[in-house]
Design a protein around this motif. Structure first.
Motif, PDB file in Angstrom:
ATOM      1  N   ARG A  13      -1.772  -8.118  -9.485  1.00  0.00           N
ATOM      2  CA  ARG A  13      -0.555  -7.315  -9.401  1.00  0.00           C
ATOM      3  C   ARG A  13      -0.117  -6.820 -10.780  1.00  0.00           C
ATOM      4  N   VAL A  14      -0.378  -7.620 -11.805  1.00  0.00           N
ATOM      5  CA  VAL A  14       0.005  -7.252 -13.160  1.00  0.00           C
ATOM      6  C   VAL A  14      -1.000  -6.264 -13.741  1.00  0.00           C
ATOM      7  N   GLY A  15      -2.201  -6.231 -13.195  1.00  0.00           N
ATOM      8  CA  GLY A  15      -3.218  -5.320 -13.692  1.00  0.00           C
ATOM      9  C   GLY A  15      -4.297  -6.030 -14.484  1.00  0.00           C
ATOM     10  N   ASP A  16      -4.131  -7.314 -14.734  1.00  0.00           N
ATOM     11  CA  ASP A  16      -5.145  -8.112 -15.426  1.00  0.00           C
ATOM     12  C   ASP A  16      -6.049  -8.689 -14.349  1.00  0.00           C
ATOM     13  N   CYS A  17      -6.965  -7.903 -13.857  1.00  0.00           N
ATOM     14  CA  CYS A  17      -7.668  -8.182 -12.612  1.00  0.00           C
ATOM     15  C   CYS A  17      -8.999  -8.887 -12.822  1.00  0.00           C
ATOM     16  N   PRO A  18      -9.087 -10.192 -12.573  1.00  0.00           N
ATOM     17  CA  PRO A  18     -10.395 -10.844 -12.622  1.00  0.00           C
ATOM     18  C   PRO A  18     -11.180 -10.506 -11.364  1.00  0.00           C
ATOM     19  N   SER A  70      -4.329  -3.289  -3.068  1.00  0.00           N
ATOM     20  CA  SER A  70      -3.295  -4.246  -2.734  1.00  0.00           C
ATOM     21  C   SER A  70      -3.929  -5.540  -2.235  1.00  0.00           C
ATOM     22  N   PHE A  71      -3.079  -6.470  -1.880  1.00  0.00           N
ATOM     23  CA  PHE A  71      -3.560  -7.716  -1.302  1.00  0.00           C
ATOM     24  C   PHE A  71      -4.347  -7.432  -0.027  1.00  0.00           C
ATOM     25  N   ALA A  72      -3.944  -6.417   0.711  1.00  0.00           N
ATOM     26  CA  ALA A  72      -4.637  -6.072   1.961  1.00  0.00           C
ATOM     27  C   ALA A  72      -6.101  -5.740   1.693  1.00  0.00           C
ATOM     28  N   ARG A  73      -6.380  -5.050   0.593  1.00  0.00           N
ATOM     29  CA  ARG A  73      -7.770  -4.718   0.256  1.00  0.00           C
ATOM     30  C   ARG A  73      -8.565  -5.987  -0.081  1.00  0.00           C
ATOM     31  N   LEU A  74      -7.962  -6.898  -0.840  1.00  0.00           N
ATOM     32  CA  LEU A  74      -8.617  -8.171  -1.155  1.00  0.00           C
ATOM     33  C   LEU A  74      -8.873  -8.961   0.129  1.00  0.00           C
ATOM     34  N   HIS A  75      -7.883  -8.979   0.999  1.00  0.00           N
ATOM     35  CA  HIS A  75      -8.011  -9.683   2.269  1.00  0.00           C
ATOM     36  C   HIS A  75      -9.140  -9.075   3.109  1.00  0.00           C
ATOM     37  N   GLU A  76      -9.212  -7.774   3.147  1.00  0.00           N
ATOM     38  CA  GLU A  76     -10.263  -7.097   3.905  1.00  0.00           C
ATOM     39  C   GLU A  76     -11.640  -7.402   3.334  1.00  0.00           C
TER      40      GLU A  76
END
Length: 199
Positions: A131-136, A173-179
């Motif tokens: 969410r912050v943009g520091d995406c591992p 979003s979280f939805a994309r990670l969930h998918e």
């Protein structure tokens, strides 16, 4: 802790997927002899039966607060499930192969709610970083279920397959990670259902 025996027996033998299953040798409580038993791991409960066709478990070990460690024992491929406390029982178990032992130790070590709590905390941190943009990048997972030996997963030393394409998680979003994770879960479940349908 008081448990309803009928509910426990139903849960032990229901058709829902198990976390691990297979034969292990269990050292008797008062006797030094090992008995070959069929073990089924469901969540944080390790059931053991006389054989795979048994409809009621001989016993159950609730794995909360335990440690799983390798031990020196008369049987090869032995490990122990230990609980803290002066009067706590230690269960000494032995697998039929090195690979089976490693599979059981890994599965039992991950069977407690404390472990799941750590996993959830890690995932929450990953989501917050996203969410912050520091995406591992999400952790890599095997594409297919590993081969089984005696009902236990066998993790081979083969080089990993190239990773499949991942969605851009930072922009999503979280939805994309969930998918993304959901696709993998659906594929693994389909594979499991196909393996159960085969005689």
């Amino acid at each position: 802790m008081k448990l309803n025996e009928r509910s426990l027996a139903f849960y032990a033998t229901c058709d829902a997927p198990v976390d691990n299953a297979g034969f292990l040798y269990k050292k008797g409580g008062r006797h030094a002899a090992y008995h070959r038993r069929w073990f089924v791991l469901r969540g944080n409960m390790l059931f053991y039966f006389e054989d795979p066709a048994s409809r009621e478990p001989v016993g159950v070990i609730i794995l909360e607060g335990c440690t799983v460690e390798l031990v020196e024992a008369a049987e090869e491929f032995a490990f122990a499930v230990r609980f803290a406390g002066a009067r706590a029982r230690t269960y000494v178990l032995a697998a039929e192969s090195q690979a089976a032992m490693e599979g059981w130790v890994k599965a039992l070590s991950r069977a407690s709610f404390d472990y799941l709590r750590l996993v959830v905390r890690e995932l929450e941190q990953q989501l917050a970083a996203m969410r912050v943009g520091d995406c591992p990048a999400p952790p890599r997972r095997p594409r297919a279920l590993p081969p089984k030996e005696n009902g236990c997963a066998v993790w081979s030393a083969e080089p990993p397959r190239p990773p499949r394409s991942r969605p851009t998680l930072c922009a999503g979003s979280f939805a994309r990670l969930h998918e993304w994770y959901g696709q993998e879960v659906r594929a693994l479940r389909s594979q499991w259902l196909r393996s159960r349908a085969q005689p």
